[in-house]
Design a protein around this motif. Structure first.
Motif, PDB file in Angstrom:
ATOM      1  N   ASP A 200       5.185  54.986 -49.399  1.00 60.35           N
ATOM      2  CA  ASP A 200       6.178  56.406 -49.451  1.00 60.35           C
ATOM      3  C   ASP A 200       5.659  56.610 -51.096  1.00 60.35           C
ATOM      4  O   ASP A 200       6.497  57.231 -52.048  1.00 60.35           O
ATOM      5  CB  ASP A 200       7.982  55.677 -49.622  1.00 60.35           C
ATOM      6  CG  ASP A 200       7.738  54.832 -50.587  1.00 60.35           C
ATOM      7  OD1 ASP A 200       6.687  54.527 -51.557  1.00 60.35           O
ATOM      8  OD2 ASP A 200       9.149  54.213 -51.118  1.00 60.35           O
ATOM      9  N   PHE A 201       4.378  57.005 -51.044  1.00 61.81           N
ATOM     10  CA  PHE A 201       3.593  57.222 -52.298  1.00 61.81           C
ATOM     11  C   PHE A 201       2.933  58.641 -52.341  1.00 61.81           C
ATOM     12  O   PHE A 201       2.125  59.500 -52.775  1.00 61.81           O
ATOM     13  CB  PHE A 201       3.681  56.661 -53.806  1.00 61.81           C
ATOM     14  CG  PHE A 201       2.478  55.176 -52.564  1.00 61.81           C
ATOM     15  CD1 PHE A 201       1.444  55.557 -52.539  1.00 61.81           C
ATOM     16  CD2 PHE A 201       3.192  53.896 -52.728  1.00 61.81           C
ATOM     17  CE1 PHE A 201       0.193  53.928 -52.275  1.00 61.81           C
ATOM     18  CE2 PHE A 201       2.592  52.874 -51.819  1.00 61.81           C
ATOM     19  CZ  PHE A 201       1.325  53.136 -52.155  1.00 61.81           C
ATOM     20  N   SER A 202       1.405  57.980 -51.151  1.00 60.84           N
ATOM     21  CA  SER A 202       0.635  58.979 -50.533  1.00 60.84           C
ATOM     22  C   SER A 202       0.315  58.910 -49.246  1.00 60.84           C
ATOM     23  O   SER A 202       0.477  58.575 -48.497  1.00 60.84           O
ATOM     24  CB  SER A 202      -0.477  58.374 -50.628  1.00 60.84           C
ATOM     25  OG  SER A 202      -2.276  59.100 -50.357  1.00 60.84           O
ATOM     26  N   LYS A 243       7.234  66.124 -51.261  1.00 60.39           N
ATOM     27  CA  LYS A 243       7.674  66.196 -52.797  1.00 60.39           C
ATOM     28  C   LYS A 243       8.711  65.822 -53.084  1.00 60.39           C
ATOM     29  O   LYS A 243       9.057  65.136 -54.143  1.00 60.39           O
ATOM     30  CB  LYS A 243       6.784  67.636 -52.989  1.00 60.39           C
ATOM     31  CG  LYS A 243       7.133  67.272 -55.130  1.00 60.39           C
ATOM     32  CD  LYS A 243       7.122  69.375 -55.015  1.00 60.39           C
ATOM     33  CE  LYS A 243       7.648  69.145 -56.637  1.00 60.39           C
ATOM     34  NZ  LYS A 243       7.438  70.113 -58.024  1.00 60.39           N
ATOM     35  N   GLU A 244       9.853  66.496 -52.702  1.00 57.91           N
ATOM     36  CA  GLU A 244      11.111  66.219 -52.375  1.00 57.91           C
ATOM     37  C   GLU A 244      11.207  64.637 -52.635  1.00 57.91           C
ATOM     38  O   GLU A 244      12.123  64.401 -52.858  1.00 57.91           O
ATOM     39  CB  GLU A 244      12.555  67.176 -51.711  1.00 57.91           C
ATOM     40  CG  GLU A 244      12.295  68.292 -52.137  1.00 57.91           C
ATOM     41  CD  GLU A 244      13.180  69.300 -50.978  1.00 57.91           C
ATOM     42  OE1 GLU A 244      13.631  69.007 -49.959  1.00 57.91           O
ATOM     43  OE2 GLU A 244      13.017  70.521 -50.857  1.00 57.91           O
ATOM     44  N   GLU A 245      11.120  63.564 -51.711  1.00 56.51           N
ATOM     45  CA  GLU A 245      10.813  63.109 -51.403  1.00 56.51           C
ATOM     46  C   GLU A 245       9.615  61.831 -52.122  1.00 56.51           C
ATOM     47  O   GLU A 245      10.274  60.715 -52.213  1.00 56.51           O
ATOM     48  CB  GLU A 245      10.168  62.303 -50.163  1.00 56.51           C
ATOM     49  CG  GLU A 245      10.993  62.406 -49.217  1.00 56.51           C
ATOM     50  CD  GLU A 245      10.254  62.406 -47.596  1.00 56.51           C
ATOM     51  OE1 GLU A 245       9.568  61.437 -46.924  1.00 56.51           O
ATOM     52  OE2 GLU A 245      10.439  63.482 -46.487  1.00 56.51           O
ATOM     53  N   GLY A 246       9.424  62.144 -53.698  1.00 53.06           N
ATOM     54  CA  GLY A 246       8.819  61.616 -54.491  1.00 53.06           C
ATOM     55  C   GLY A 246       7.201  61.502 -53.743  1.00 53.06           C
ATOM     56  O   GLY A 246       6.941  60.499 -55.006  1.00 53.06           O
ATOM     57  N   TYR A 247       7.275  62.091 -52.932  1.00 50.37           N
ATOM     58  CA  TYR A 247       5.380  61.408 -52.846  1.00 50.37           C
ATOM     59  C   TYR A 247       4.324  61.394 -54.108  1.00 50.37           C
ATOM     60  O   TYR A 247       5.132  63.243 -54.396  1.00 50.37           O
ATOM     61  CB  TYR A 247       5.073  62.004 -51.817  1.00 50.37           C
ATOM     62  CG  TYR A 247       5.002  61.792 -50.186  1.00 50.37           C
ATOM     63  CD1 TYR A 247       3.635  60.179 -50.063  1.00 50.37           C
ATOM     64  CD2 TYR A 247       7.048  61.377 -50.222  1.00 50.37           C
ATOM     65  CE1 TYR A 247       4.592  59.349 -48.877  1.00 50.37           C
ATOM     66  CE2 TYR A 247       6.614  60.191 -49.029  1.00 50.37           C
ATOM     67  CZ  TYR A 247       5.997  59.552 -48.026  1.00 50.37           C
ATOM     68  OH  TYR A 247       6.152  58.662 -47.262  1.00 50.37           O
ATOM     69  N   LYS A 248       3.636  60.695 -54.243  1.00 54.49           N
ATOM     70  CA  LYS A 248       2.192  61.349 -55.268  1.00 54.49           C
ATOM     71  C   LYS A 248       1.223  61.976 -55.460  1.00 54.49           C
ATOM     72  O   LYS A 248       0.425  62.387 -55.680  1.00 54.49           O
ATOM     73  CB  LYS A 248       2.441  60.580 -56.309  1.00 54.49           C
ATOM     74  CG  LYS A 248       3.740  59.724 -56.551  1.00 54.49           C
ATOM     75  CD  LYS A 248       3.707  60.021 -57.644  1.00 54.49           C
ATOM     76  CE  LYS A 248       5.759  59.008 -58.592  1.00 54.49           C
ATOM     77  NZ  LYS A 248       6.745  59.084 -57.892  1.00 54.49           N
ATOM     78  N   ILE A 288       3.132  68.947 -56.546  1.00 56.06           N
ATOM     79  CA  ILE A 288       2.459  67.527 -56.226  1.00 56.06           C
ATOM     80  C   ILE A 288       1.491  66.669 -57.274  1.00 56.06           C
ATOM     81  O   ILE A 288       0.853  67.395 -56.994  1.00 56.06           O
ATOM     82  CB  ILE A 288       1.797  67.082 -54.656  1.00 56.06           C
ATOM     83  CG1 ILE A 288       3.343  68.047 -53.771  1.00 56.06           C
ATOM     84  CG2 ILE A 288       1.936  66.032 -54.758  1.00 56.06           C
ATOM     85  CD1 ILE A 288       2.946  68.475 -52.359  1.00 56.06           C
ATOM     86  N   GLY A 477       2.988  52.607 -56.417  1.00 52.73           N
ATOM     87  CA  GLY A 477       3.789  53.673 -56.109  1.00 52.73           C
ATOM     88  C   GLY A 477       4.048  54.773 -57.100  1.00 52.73           C
ATOM     89  O   GLY A 477       3.761  55.792 -56.936  1.00 52.73           O
ATOM     90  N   LYS A 478       3.300  54.270 -57.965  1.00 51.36           N
ATOM     91  CA  LYS A 478       3.957  54.743 -59.410  1.00 51.36           C
ATOM     92  C   LYS A 478       2.133  55.338 -60.206  1.00 51.36           C
ATOM     93  O   LYS A 478       1.316  54.656 -59.815  1.00 51.36           O
ATOM     94  CB  LYS A 478       4.146  54.036 -60.194  1.00 51.36           C
ATOM     95  CG  LYS A 478       5.498  53.885 -60.037  1.00 51.36           C
ATOM     96  CD  LYS A 478       7.012  53.804 -60.881  1.00 51.36           C
ATOM     97  CE  LYS A 478       8.179  53.717 -60.507  1.00 51.36           C
ATOM     98  NZ  LYS A 478       8.870  52.809 -60.357  1.00 51.36           N
TER      99      LYS A 478
END
Ligand code: 5AD
Ligand code: SF4
Length: 499
Positions: A200-202, A243-248, A288, A477-478
Motif C-alpha cells: 500500500d505504498f508503491s 494518491k488518495e489511498e496514501g501511496y508514496k 505524489i 511504507g513511510k
C-alpha cells in the motif's frame, strides 16, 4: 488424456449464457456472471500465485489477485492449503522457462498426493492455472499441453479478464476438460479490471502494453503483442486514486515508455497530442511524493523528458536506460536503432541537465558471434557512462526470434569469461557512484523487513538502491531520513535519523 478445449469468443459467450444471472461480478463496465456452484465452491477458499519475470508480470499478478478476490477467495503463501494455483510465467530467457517446468513438476506431486487423500476430503479439486508470456509461444504452448496433462487452465496475456469465466466453465464441466484461452491477437486496452495491490505504498501503473521494437533477441513483441497506450485520463485517474489511498510512489510501466501515445492516432489531451514527456509532467503535477518510470529506449528518449525530470523534485533522478551492447555492429545485429556514439551523447545531455542522475542499464553478453573487439566496445562504453547499477545477462536464444537463427560460433566458456570481466568493470563504476552517497543523509522509502536480519528494515534511495537500517516495522511504507554509513556494493547499511 483429458480433452483440450481451445476457447474462442463464441464459446466463451456460450459459457457466460449458461451461468445463472443472479451471481454477477462487475468490472470493466461489464457484468460477469458466475454460477452458484462456482461461488459456493470457492468462497473462503485460498489461492496461491507465483510470478516470474518483469514488472509487467508483477502488475498482472495484482489483476489476477483482484479477480480471484472478487470470488471471495483469500490469498495464501502456503501452496499446500490452496484450491487454485496460478503460475504467471516469463519467457524472456531459457532459465525462466526451466524454473516453471520444475514448479509444474512439483505441483504434479502435490495433485497426486491430494488425489490419494481424496477420502479425507481435502483440496482434491486443486486447479492449476498457467498464464503469462510462456503460453504465448506456439512450441512452448504445445509442450505445456502435451507433456503436462495436469495443467487445468492455460490463459494468454491478452485474456486475463477471462479468468473467472474460465474457472466457471472448468468447474461446470467438473474438471473433465482442460481449457486453453490464448488468442493470437491482442485486443483493446481493458480498463477497470479488479486489482489487489501487493503493497500500500508503491504501485506499478501501466501506461502502455506490448512492444513494436522487435529487437532481434527478444520474445516480448511476440508474447505481449503490438504496442497499445492507455489514455492519459485513465492513467491520471489511477494515479489520483493511488494518491488518495496514501501511496508514496507510482512507477509508470511500459516496455518502451518513450513511444507512449504513438499508437493513439487521433487522440488529444487538453487539445494537444500526447507524448511520454507530457504524460510524465501531468503525473508529476499530482504531487505524489515519488514518480518513476520503466523502461526507456535510447533513440526515442526525448530531451523534453530530461527537462521534466530536472523540473520536478518528485520525479526521481533515476533512469533505467538499457544499452544492451556498446558495439555498433552488435547493436545493428540486435536491431537496436542507435549507435554507441548516439547513446553516449544522450548520456552526456542527461548528465549536463541533471548532474546527480543515477543511470542503470541492461547488457546482453555473448550475442551470436560477438567478437572480442565487439565485447571491448561494451567495456569501453560501460567505463564512459559509469552506471550506478546494472542488470547483465548471457544471451539466451528464444525460438521464433531472428537472432535464434543466427550463426553463433562464440564458445559458451568465452561468454562466461566476458560476463565476469563485464561485472568487474561495472563494479568499478558502482563503487565510484556509491562514494557519492556515503555519509550523506538521504530520503528513503521503507519497503519492508530486511531479507537477512529481522531487526532491520529495507528501503529505497532516490537512485533505486537498497539501504538497510535498524527500525520498527511500523515504518514500512513511510518516507524517512537515513544516514548512509557503509557501502556493501549492491546495497548500503545506514541509521535512521528522522521519522
Ligand atoms: N537473452 C538474454 N537476455 C535477454 N533480454 C531480453 N531478451 C534476452 C535474451 N534472449 C534482456 C535484455 C532486456 C532485459 C529485460 O532482458 O537485456 O533489456
Ligand atoms: Fe524486447 Fe526490445 Fe521491446 Fe525491450 S524494446 S521489450 S528488448 S523488443
Amino acid at each position: 488424456m483429458r480433452n483440450v478445449n481451445y476457447i474462442d469468443i463464441p464459446s466463451l459467450l456460450e459459457a457466460r449464457k449458461r451461468i445463472k444471472s443472479s451471481n454477477v461480478i462487475r468490472y470493466n463496465n461489464k457484468e460477469h456472471q458466475v454460477s452458484e456452484v462456482t461461488l459456493n465452491k470457492l468462497k473462503g477458499k485460498k489461492y496461491y500465485i507465483k510470478t516470474h519475470g518483469c514488472q509487467a508480470n508483477i502488475r498482472d499478478e495484482e489483476t489476477l489477485s483482484g479477480l480471484l478476490s472478487s470470488l471471495n477467495m483469500e490469498r495464501s503463501e502456503d501452496i499446500n492449503e490452496v484450491s487454485i494455483i496460478v503460475i504467471n510465467t516469463c519467457a524472456v530467457r531459457e532459465n525462466a522457462n526451466n524454473k516453471v517446468y520444475a514448479e509444474i513438476g512439483n505441483i504434479k506431486h502435490l495433485k497426486e498426493k491430494l488425489n490419494k487423500d481424496k477420502s479425507k476430503d481435502k483440496n482434491q479439486d486443486l486447479i492449476l492455472i498457467l498464464c503469462g508470456c510462456m503460453v504465448e509461444t506456439k512450441d512452448t504452448l504445445d509442450k505445456l499441453i502435451n507433456v503436462y496433462p495436469y495443467i487445468d487452465i492455460i490463459l494468454g496475456t491478452h485474456n486475463i479478464d477471462d479468468l473467472i469465466t474460465l474457472i466457471d466453465s472448468y468447474l461446470e464441466n467438473k474438471g473433465k476438460n482442460r481449457l486453453v484461452d490464448v488468442s493470437s491477437k491482442e485486443g483493446d486496452v481493458i480498463e477497470d479490471l479488479p486489482t489487489k495491490r501487493n503493497n500500500d505504498f508503491s504501485a506499478y501503473v501501466n501506461i502502455a502494453f506490448g512492444c513494436d521494437k522487435f529487437c532481434s533477441y527478444c520474445i516480448v513483441p511476440y508474447t505481449r503483442g503490438k504496442e497499445r497506450s492507455r489514455r492519459v485520463e485513465d492513467i491520471l485517474l489511477e494515479c489520483k486514486l493511488l494518491k488518495e489511498e496514501g501511496y508514496k510512489e507510482v512507477i509508470l510501466l511500459g516496455q518502451n515508455v518513450d513511444s507512449y501515445g504513438k499508437d493513439l492516432k487521433d487522440y488529444t489531451y487538453k487539445g494537444n497530442k500526447v507524448s511520454f514527456a507530457t504524460l510524465l509532467e501531468e503525473v508529476a503535477k499530482l504531487n505524489i511524493p515519488r514518480v518513476r518510470f520503466l523502461t526507456s529506449y535510447p533513440s526515442e528518449f526525448k530531451d523534453e523528458v530530461i527537462d521534466v525530470i530536472a523540473k520536478y523534485d518528485n520525479v526521481m533522478n533515476y533512469i533505467h536506460l538499457p544499452v544492451q551492447s556498446g558495439s555498433n555492429s552488435v547493436l545493428k545485429r540486435m536491431n537496436r536503432r542507435y549507435t554507441k556514439e548516439e547513446y553516449l551523447a544522450l548520456v552526456d545531455r542527461i548528465k549536463a541537465k541533471i548532474p546527480n542522475i543515477a543511470l542503470s542499464t541492461d547488457i546482453i553478453i555473448g550475442f551470436p558471434n560477438e567478437s572480442n573487439e565487439e565485447f571491448l566496445d561494451t567495456l569501453d562504453l560501460v567505463r564512459k557512462v559509469s552506471y550506478s547499477s546494472a542488470y547483465t545477462f548471457i544471451y539466451s536464444p528464444r525460438e521464433g526470434t531472428l537472432a535464434a537463427k543466427m550463426e553463433d560460433l562464440t564458445p559458451y566458456q568465452e561468454k562466461v569469461k566476458r560476463f565476469k570481466e563485464l561485472t568487474r568493470v561495472l563494479e568499478e563504476g558502482i563503487e565510484k557512484d556509491n562514494l557519492l552517497h556515503l555519509n550523506k543523509i538521504e530520503e528513503v522509502l521503507v519497503t519492508g523487513v530486511s531479507k537477512t536480519n529481522e531487526e532491520y528494515l529495507s528501503g529505497q534511495l532516490e537512485n533505486n538502491k537498497t539501504v538497510n537500517f535498524k527500525g520498527d516495522k511500523s515504518l514500512i511504507g513511510k518516507l524517512v531520513k537515513v544516514k548512509i554509513n557503509e557501502d556493501k556494493l549492491y546495497s548500503f547499511n545506514g541509521e535512521l535519523v528522522e521519522k
